[in-house]
Structure formats: structure tokens, C-alpha cells
Design an enzyme around this catalytic site. Structure first.
Site, PDB file in Angstrom:
ATOM      1  N   TYR A  12      49.996  53.354  34.483  1.00  0.00           N
ATOM      2  CA  TYR A  12      48.671  52.181  35.522  1.00  0.00           C
ATOM      3  C   TYR A  12      47.736  51.205  34.877  1.00  0.00           C
ATOM      4  CZ  TYR A  12      44.274  53.014  38.038  1.00  0.00           C
ATOM      5  OH  TYR A  12      42.760  52.792  38.914  1.00  0.00           O
ATOM      6  N   SER A  16      16.279  69.362  54.195  1.00  0.00           N
ATOM      7  CA  SER A  16      16.867  69.567  53.406  1.00  0.00           C
ATOM      8  C   SER A  16      18.102  71.117  54.469  1.00  0.00           C
ATOM      9  CB  SER A  16      15.729  70.240  52.538  1.00  0.00           C
ATOM     10  OG  SER A  16      15.624  69.213  52.109  1.00  0.00           O
ATOM     11  N   LEU A  17      17.826  72.215  53.729  1.00  0.00           N
ATOM     12  CA  LEU A  17      19.041  73.357  54.647  1.00  0.00           C
ATOM     13  C   LEU A  17      17.742  74.295  53.724  1.00  0.00           C
ATOM     14  CD1 LEU A  17      22.778  72.969  53.575  1.00  0.00           C
ATOM     15  CD2 LEU A  17      21.672  72.792  56.018  1.00  0.00           C
ATOM     16  N   GLU A  61      31.844  76.256  53.456  1.00  0.00           N
ATOM     17  CA  GLU A  61      32.671  75.471  51.977  1.00  0.00           C
ATOM     18  C   GLU A  61      30.856  75.817  50.964  1.00  0.00           C
ATOM     19  OE1 GLU A  61      30.214  70.926  53.710  1.00  0.00           O
ATOM     20  OE2 GLU A  61      31.625  72.491  55.164  1.00  0.00           O
ATOM     21  N   LYS A  79      28.846  75.018  48.257  1.00  0.00           N
ATOM     22  CA  LYS A  79      27.135  73.739  48.315  1.00  0.00           C
ATOM     23  C   LYS A  79      27.978  73.825  46.718  1.00  0.00           C
ATOM     24  CE  LYS A  79      22.383  74.145  48.512  1.00  0.00           C
ATOM     25  NZ  LYS A  79      22.466  73.494  47.434  1.00  0.00           N
ATOM     26  N   ASP A 135      26.895  71.575  43.136  1.00  0.00           N
ATOM     27  CA  ASP A 135      25.257  71.116  42.635  1.00  0.00           C
ATOM     28  C   ASP A 135      25.707  69.697  41.863  1.00  0.00           C
ATOM     29  OD1 ASP A 135      22.584  71.916  41.026  1.00  0.00           O
ATOM     30  OD2 ASP A 135      23.909  73.339  39.783  1.00  0.00           O
ATOM     31  N   GLU A 142      27.787  64.807  47.699  1.00  0.00           N
ATOM     32  CA  GLU A 142      26.903  65.002  46.627  1.00  0.00           C
ATOM     33  C   GLU A 142      28.184  64.378  45.810  1.00  0.00           C
ATOM     34  OE1 GLU A 142      24.336  67.862  45.522  1.00  0.00           O
ATOM     35  OE2 GLU A 142      25.052  66.848  47.568  1.00  0.00           O
ATOM     36  N   TYR A 202      30.820  65.807  52.821  1.00  0.00           N
ATOM     37  CA  TYR A 202      31.105  66.903  53.657  1.00  0.00           C
ATOM     38  C   TYR A 202      30.411  66.823  54.975  1.00  0.00           C
ATOM     39  CZ  TYR A 202      26.510  67.079  51.805  1.00  0.00           C
ATOM     40  OH  TYR A 202      24.914  66.904  50.220  1.00  0.00           O
ATOM     41  N   LYS A 262      27.975  76.577  58.550  1.00  0.00           N
ATOM     42  CA  LYS A 262      27.597  75.705  59.720  1.00  0.00           C
ATOM     43  C   LYS A 262      28.027  76.155  60.758  1.00  0.00           C
ATOM     44  CE  LYS A 262      27.328  71.946  56.460  1.00  0.00           C
ATOM     45  NZ  LYS A 262      28.105  70.230  55.851  1.00  0.00           N
ATOM     46  N   LYS A 293      22.985  80.872  49.001  1.00  0.00           N
ATOM     47  CA  LYS A 293      23.189  80.590  47.619  1.00  0.00           C
ATOM     48  C   LYS A 293      23.101  82.057  46.554  1.00  0.00           C
ATOM     49  CE  LYS A 293      20.763  77.797  46.530  1.00  0.00           C
ATOM     50  NZ  LYS A 293      19.569  76.810  46.599  1.00  0.00           N
ATOM     51  N   CYS A 346      15.338  75.868   2.284  1.00  0.00           N
ATOM     52  CA  CYS A 346      16.093  77.203   2.256  1.00  0.00           C
ATOM     53  C   CYS A 346      16.670  78.603   2.831  1.00  0.00           C
ATOM     54  CB  CYS A 346      17.571  76.444   1.649  1.00  0.00           C
ATOM     55  SG  CYS A 346      19.435  77.421   2.128  1.00  0.00           S
ATOM     56  N   CYS A 364      19.555  80.193   0.224  1.00  0.00           N
ATOM     57  CA  CYS A 364      19.806  79.853  -0.967  1.00  0.00           C
ATOM     58  C   CYS A 364      18.262  80.393  -1.962  1.00  0.00           C
ATOM     59  CB  CYS A 364      20.275  79.449  -1.236  1.00  0.00           C
ATOM     60  SG  CYS A 364      20.045  77.536  -1.328  1.00  0.00           S
ATOM     61  N   CYS A 385      20.142  71.620   3.308  1.00  0.00           N
ATOM     62  CA  CYS A 385      20.167  72.154   1.830  1.00  0.00           C
ATOM     63  C   CYS A 385      21.273  71.415   1.169  1.00  0.00           C
ATOM     64  CB  CYS A 385      20.167  74.450   2.056  1.00  0.00           C
ATOM     65  SG  CYS A 385      20.393  75.282   0.223  1.00  0.00           S
ATOM     66  N   CYS A 419      24.830  77.263  -2.478  1.00  0.00           N
ATOM     67  CA  CYS A 419      24.057  78.116  -1.672  1.00  0.00           C
ATOM     68  C   CYS A 419      25.183  78.975  -0.751  1.00  0.00           C
ATOM     69  CB  CYS A 419      23.642  77.684  -0.161  1.00  0.00           C
ATOM     70  SG  CYS A 419      23.281  77.993   1.042  1.00  0.00           S
TER      71      CYS A 419
END
Length: 692
Positions: A56, A102-103, A133, A135, A137, A194, A246, A325, A349, A443, A446, A461, A466
Site C-alpha cells: 500500500y 436531538s433524539l 441500529e 447508537k 458514542d 458520528e 446513519y 426509527k 439508552k 515514602c 520505607c 523514592c 525500599c
């Protein structure tokens, strides 16, 4: 998008282009674009690469060279357009062709029954066909294609106006720079979607940040949104953004719309949402087509929601619910919208992955190199299948940046397999009884004094005796990537240390087996297996021993570089910082650390004890290859995902033939072997002129 015949033809064409030296014709440029666009589709959409990374890269490099020599041959949809220099100013505001609403949200079966009832009433039908489908994020975007060419990409903004981020959108290889819409009679099309980040890529990126002492990014959604608004497109490429599209946006006939938008659904589109997503996928666009389901009535939808939530983590991207939908476009238009959301769609949700808790106290853990990490102890909180009680706060600067106090109400998040962490505190909920978090001066293991270097966020430390550091160093020495002593894991190291039979690294080779047998929990077979594993470790390669010694800043790659430069471990005693800086992949910080380590008398005594125990201190590979391999003296760096070999396998092949493996790009690098998603190392090599 590509028929079987198309794919066979493009596969043959790719092989032919790889075999020729480059004719330098406009026809070849056209062929290269076709082959590269097809390879991107196979890799990013189908997850089924047809070319190796090296193949590639060769084709892409040839196309870039030809277009540079003949700028008149460059087209708007050329893959080379993705290599953008970035933006010179902030993002200009751009209006959406159609407002991005919005939904409405639902959270349980009762909510879905209520929504279904309203939908049927608006549609005037007893039953509706629904499309379901995931959702995703991420960060919402709008893409505009004009005459088949990607014209611009816009963030959601306030839903009416967003910010144009086209150069950054073009870094997302899943989004095609051109698509066939004109053959359906469509001149301009706005598609919603998205921007997302693959969970593995997100975890890897956060892991790098944590290793550098930085706080992790909060979640893939915030990371995607923040990346879209970065000014440097090269930095955007490093984040490995992806996308899911979507929705094709349009307005119903009875609604006002901007003059340059479609007043109605384009005639060339299918009649349903499900078919439209398949239609877009056939044109090479990333859609949720493979994850979509259709149901007659709400009962099937509810059952699917419950089933899907149990396997939400199986998807490569974060999802926080499902979108339901009404499938038929005519019914969508009939049902219309409110000022806030469409009536024909809703989001189901999933249970939240975030939760609030109370920060009760902070404890401090000491690591192998002495770094002290603050750990928050919180009231138990259940997040995505796990009860969380402890969270790393990483370092003092993170505590200050997030303004954390004992007694604070905090927001805790856990995404997939990522370690839970504090997202933020809620200062507005404080009562005045909260206490500041005071970092210790000594520390906790020790009582040695802690020190902080100016260039680092962490406190350390510096007491080499230690006890916690000792056990951590023992665990590191025995680990898989170091001396690979099976059965000598964390539990046994701590047990032997507490028993007093293991106090330092050489002590591994002189364990009191009688006491171990008497301690219980170790049968003869367990003892025999551990004894054999310890014996086998004596013949490990020198680079593994150097890595296992736990020298600060010396990782696996640098350990290989150091081992390659000497015949015996003690040869490093004589190396100056200047000598070490002359080695590939070794800078002043590493050189100073190595010199300091081997100048300490206690470390030299440890080396003597290891040799006396029979541990190999020689560079056996150098002895075997004294005549020199075909790659003798050449330096290599492997980056990205290779298609046919693991990077470790490729590195081993290079080393076997005399090559030296580097860990970072520098002027000392001879060969950069680039796989997919190469990221910053490729960009740095270009800037340094290591490659063109």
C-alpha cells in the site's frame, strides 16, 4: 460498492502496478487512485485488507510522486488530499442544510411501549415496521457531497450552525472523498453520522498517555470531539478516527428549509431507512448496515434491545444505546418533528457506565522505579459489571488539575476494559468539611525522602533498598518480556520476600528450596517447574537481562540496542554518556541513566553475583554473527500494524541478519518499515527527512 468482477480486476491491477517501475503517465495516476481507494475500502469498511502495508505504501508513494511532478493531474477525490498540513485559523461557522435535531430518549420497555403507541397514533396504523441500529458514542458530524465529491464536513454545533472541519474529516480514511450519487440523479447530499474511535486504538492511546505520566482522555466521545477541533491535521491522523454514517438529511414538503437544501427527499434514494443505509454502504460509505435489524411491531424491538445490551462490548466501538426509527420515509414525513426531536425516532439508552461516588481517602503506591502514585479510595460503586473501590489519580498534577479533595463527590467512569478513573469532582456539592489532598514528603513504604525532577510530574523514592521497590524489581526481572521465569509471579515473589528467602535479584538463583517446601502450597511438581524455569532463564539473551535489570528509561528496544553494542555486559561499564549517545535510539537522558546505574558499586556486585550463578552475560548473537549478516550495521524501526507478521517477528528477522532495532525516529535511522495506522513515527520521519 465493488462487484466480484470489479474486485478481481482491481486486485490484478494492483499487482501489475506493484511490478512495474512507474510509467509516469496520467493513465497510471488514474489506476493508482482506483487501487488505493479500493484498498482503503477493503481495510476500513470491510476489515479485510487486500494489500500488505508495504505494498500500500509503495502505491501511495508512487501516486504522490506523480502528482507532485504533474499537479495538473490532481483531482479533488485523490487519496493524497488526505495528507493535509492542517488549519491556519479557527474553524469557520457553517449552517447545516437541514437542522440537526436531538433524539428523544427511552430507558426501559415501558418507555418503548409508550413511544410505539404515539408513533402508531401519528401514523394512523395498528402496527409499524421499525429499524434498529447501534447508537454510537462519538461526535456528531454532517457531510456534504456535491457532484459526487466531498465538499465539506461540519460539527453538530448548536444543531443549526456548526464548525467546518473539512481538513480533519479528510484524515478519516473510512470516509470516501468521492461517492457515486450522480448516477441516482442526486447532485448534492447531506449525510449525518458520528465520528468514533476504535476501542483498542483508544485504549492504546490512553496507555501511552499514562506511561508518560499524563491523565487519560475521559472517553472515546470526548476524544473524538476534541480531535475534530484540533488545528494540526497530522495530530488528527495519530488519533485514528473512524466514522459511522446513519442518516440522509432532508426536510418534509410542509416544512421551511434553507434555499440551498433539499425541500424533499431526493428522488434517487430508496424508500426506507434500512434500504438507504444499504444503498450508501454499496457506494463505499461506512454505515451500520451490518448491525441493523428490522422488526414488525415493538415486541421484537424490545427483545432485541435486551439481547443487544448483553453484548455491547463485542462491537469495536463504544455504543451507549440503540436507535429505533420508523423505517418508511413517507411515514416519517407524515409524523414530522417537534422543535427538539423527530417523532419517528427515539434512542433506547443503556445503563450508564458512569456513576458518582464519594472520595474517602488517598493512598500512595510505590512502583519499581520509585515513582509514587496516588490511589483514590471511594465508596463502592457498580459500573458496567464491576464494583469499583479504587482508582489511580496518576500524579500530583492530575489531583491539582481536577481540584480533588477528600470527601468530594466525584464522577467515576469505566469504558470497556479501561481502568476506572475519576472524570471530575463536583465543587458545587461541597459542604465545607472536605479536606485538601496533601502529597507525602516521605515514602509510604520505607520512609525515605521523596524527590521530584523538574521535567517530571511524578514524585520518586530514591532509596534503592525500599522493600516495595525491591519486590517490584524482582517481579519485573522475572516477567515474560524480561527473563521469563514462569511461576515466579507477583504472588510468589511477595511470599518469598516476606519469608526472607528472596531479598534481591541474584537471590532468585539461590533460593532455599527446603524452606519453600515447608511453607506449604508447593508440591514437588511445583518446585520442580519453578526450578526448571529459573535454570532456563540463565541462558536468556543479553538484551533480556539488560531489560530485566530495570534500568530507568531502558525499555525493551533500548535494551536490544545496548546489548548489540557490546560483547559482554561489563563492556557497558566503560561506556561514557557520549559513547552511548552515539548509539541508535539512545538520547542524553537514557545515556545518563545507564552510566549512573553501572557506576553504582551495588549494581556491579549484583552483576558479579548473577555471573557466579551461571547467568549469561555475553552477547551470544554477536558471537554467532561475527562474519556479519546481510543487514549488518543497518538500523530499523517498525511502526504500525504489519499485515503478515507481528512486529516482534519482523524485528527478530532483522536482528538475526545483523540489523539494529530502534525505538524512535532519529537521524540514525536507516529504514522505517511502515504498517497501517503508522501515526507519529511516520510523520516525524518525514519532517526529519529520513524518508520522503
Amino acid at each position: 460498492m465493488y462487484s466480484n468482477e470489479d474486485q478481481k480486476e482491481l486486485h490484478t491491477l494492483a499487482k501489475a502496478l506493484l511490478q512495474q517501475n512507474g510509467a509516469g503517465t496520467q493513465k497510471e495516476v488514474i489506476q493508482l487512485r482506483k487501487v488505493i481507494n479500493y484498498a482503503d475500502w477493503r481495510y476500513y469498511i470491510e476489515n479485510d485488507p487486500n494489500l500488505s502495508d508495504a505494498e500500500y505504501d509503495r502505491l501511495f508513494s508512487t501516486l504522490k510522486q506523480l502528482e507532485t511532478a504533474h499537479p495538473e493531474w490532481v483531482t479533488p477525490d485523490s487519496p493524497t488530499r488526505r495528507v493535509a498540513a492542517g488549519l491556519s485559523e479557527r474553524f469557520p461557522p457553517v449552517g447545516h442544510l437541514v437542522p440537526m435535531l436531538s433524539l428523544d430518549n427511552t430507558y426501559n420497555a415501558d418507555d418503548l411501549y409508550d413511544w410505539d403507541k404515539k408513533c402508531r397514533e401519528f401514523a394512523g396504523l395498528d402496527q409499524l415496521e421499525y429499524c434498529v441500529e447501534p447508537k454510537y458514542d462519538g461526535a456528531s458530524i454532517s457531510l456534504v457531497y456535491d457532484n459526487d465529491i466531498l465538499l465539506r464536513g461540519i460539527t453538530r454545533g448548536d444543531g443549526i450552525t456548526g464548525e467546518e472541519v473539512t481538513p480533519n474529516i479528510m484524515q478519516i480514511k473510512a470516509i470516501p472523498l468521492s461517492a457515486r450519487f450522480a448516477d441516482a440523479g442526486i447532485g448534492q447530499l447531506e449525510i449525518r453520522g458520528e465520528v468514533v474511535i476504535n476501542k483498542k486504538d483508544f485504549d492504546d492511546y490512553n496507555g501511552q498517555r499514562v506511561a508518560e505520566g499524563l491523565a487519560p482522555l475521559a472517553n472515546p466521545r470526548n476524544a473524538a470531539a476534541g480531535t475534530l477541533r484540533m488545528l494540526d491535521a497530522g495530530e488528527v491522523r495519530k488519533r485514528r478516527l473512524n466514522a459511522i454514517l446513519y442518516h440522509v438529511s432532508y426536510t418534509a414538503p410542509n416544512e421551511a428549509s434553507p434555499a440551498n437544501s433539499y425541500p424533499v427527499k431526493p428522488e434517487g434514494l430508496p424508500k426506507t431507512h434500512f434500504d438507504t443505509m444499504q444503498w450508501l454502504a454499496a457506494r463505499g460509505l461506512p454505515t451500520p448496515a451490518k448491525e441493523m435489524r428490522r422488526f414488525e411491531g415493538i415486541e421484537g424491538v424490545i427483545a432485541y434491545c435486551a439481547e443487544f445490551e448483553t453484548r455491547r462490548d463485542d462491537l469495536p466501538f463504544e455504543v451507549d444505546g440503540l436507535v429505533i426509527k420508523v423505517n418508511n420515509f413517507e411515514l416519517q414525513e407524515k409524523m414530522g418533528m417537534t422543535s427538539h426531536h423527530p417523532r419517528w425516532a427515539t434512542a433506547y439508552k443503556f445503563k450508564a457506565r458512569q456513576a458518582t461516588s464519594t472520595l474517602r481517602k488517598v493512598e500512595y503506591q510505590v512502583g519499581r522505579t520509585g515513582v509514587v502514585t496516588p490511589v483514590a479510595k471511594i465508596d463502592p460503586v457498580y459500573i458496567s459489571g464491576v464494583t469499583v473501590t479504587s482508582l489511580s489519580l496518576f500524579n500530583e498534577e492530575v489531583v491539582r488539575e481536577k481540584d480533588l479533595r477528600i470527601g468530594d463527590t466525584v464522577l467515576v467512569e469505566r469504558a470497556g476494559d479501561v481502568i476506572p478513573y475519576v472524570v471530575k469532582s463536583f465543587p458545587e456539592l461541597r459542604t465545607g468539611t472536605e479536606l485538601p489532598i496533601v502529597f507525602p514528603e516521605f515514602c509510604p513504604a520505607c520512609n525515605g525522602r521523596l524527590e521530584k525532577q523538574e521535567d517530571l510530574a511524578a514524585w520518586r523514592c530514591i532509596n534503592s533498598s525500599c522493600p516495595v521497590q525491591l519486590t517490584e524489581r524482582l517481579m519485573h526481572f522475572a516477567s515474560k518480556d524480561a527473563m521469563d521465569i514462569r511461576s515466579l509471579g507477583a504472588a510468589n515473589v511477595k511470599k518469598f520476600f516476606d519469608m526472607g528467602v528472596l531479598a534481591d535479584i541474584p537471590g532468585i538463583y539461590s533460593l532455599n528450596w527446603s524452606r519453600i517446601r515447608e511453607s506449604g502450597g508447593f508440591g514437588e511438581k511445583s518446585v520442580a517447574n519453578l526450578q526448571q524455569a529459573i535454570e532456563n532463564s540463565k541462558t536468556q539473551a543479553l538484551n533480556r537481562l539488560i531489560f530485566g535489570l530495570g534500568i530507568r528509561y531502558v525499555g525493551e528496544t533500548t535494551a536490544k540496542t545496548l546489548a548489540t553494542s557490546v560483547s559482554h555486559l561489563r563492556d557497558l561499564y566503560e561506556k561514557t554518556e557520549e559513547d552511548l549517545c552515539a548509539l541508535p535510539d539512545v538520547g542524553p537522558k537514557v545515556a545518563h541513566s545507564v552510566v549512573d546505574f553501572f557506576q553504582l558499586e551495588e549494581n556491579r556486585k549484583m552483576v558479579d553475583a548473577l555471573e557466579a550463578a551461571g547467568v549469561n552475560l555475553k552477547n551470544l548473537q554477536r558471537e554467532e554473527n561475527q562474519s556479519g549478516g546481510s543487514l549488518e550495521g543497518k538500523t530499523f524501526l517498525f511502526t504500525g500494524t504489519l499485515s503478515r507478521l507481528k512486529r516482534s517477528e519482523a524485528e527478530a528477522m532483522a536482528e538475526k541478519n545483523g540489523g539494529v532495532i530502534l525505538g524512535s525516529v532519529s537521524a540514525k535511522l536507516n529504514y522505517l518499515v511502515v504498517g497501517s495506522d503508522a501515526g507519529s513515527k511516520l510523520e516525524k520521519a518525514k519532517k526529519l527527512g529520513t524518508i520522503s
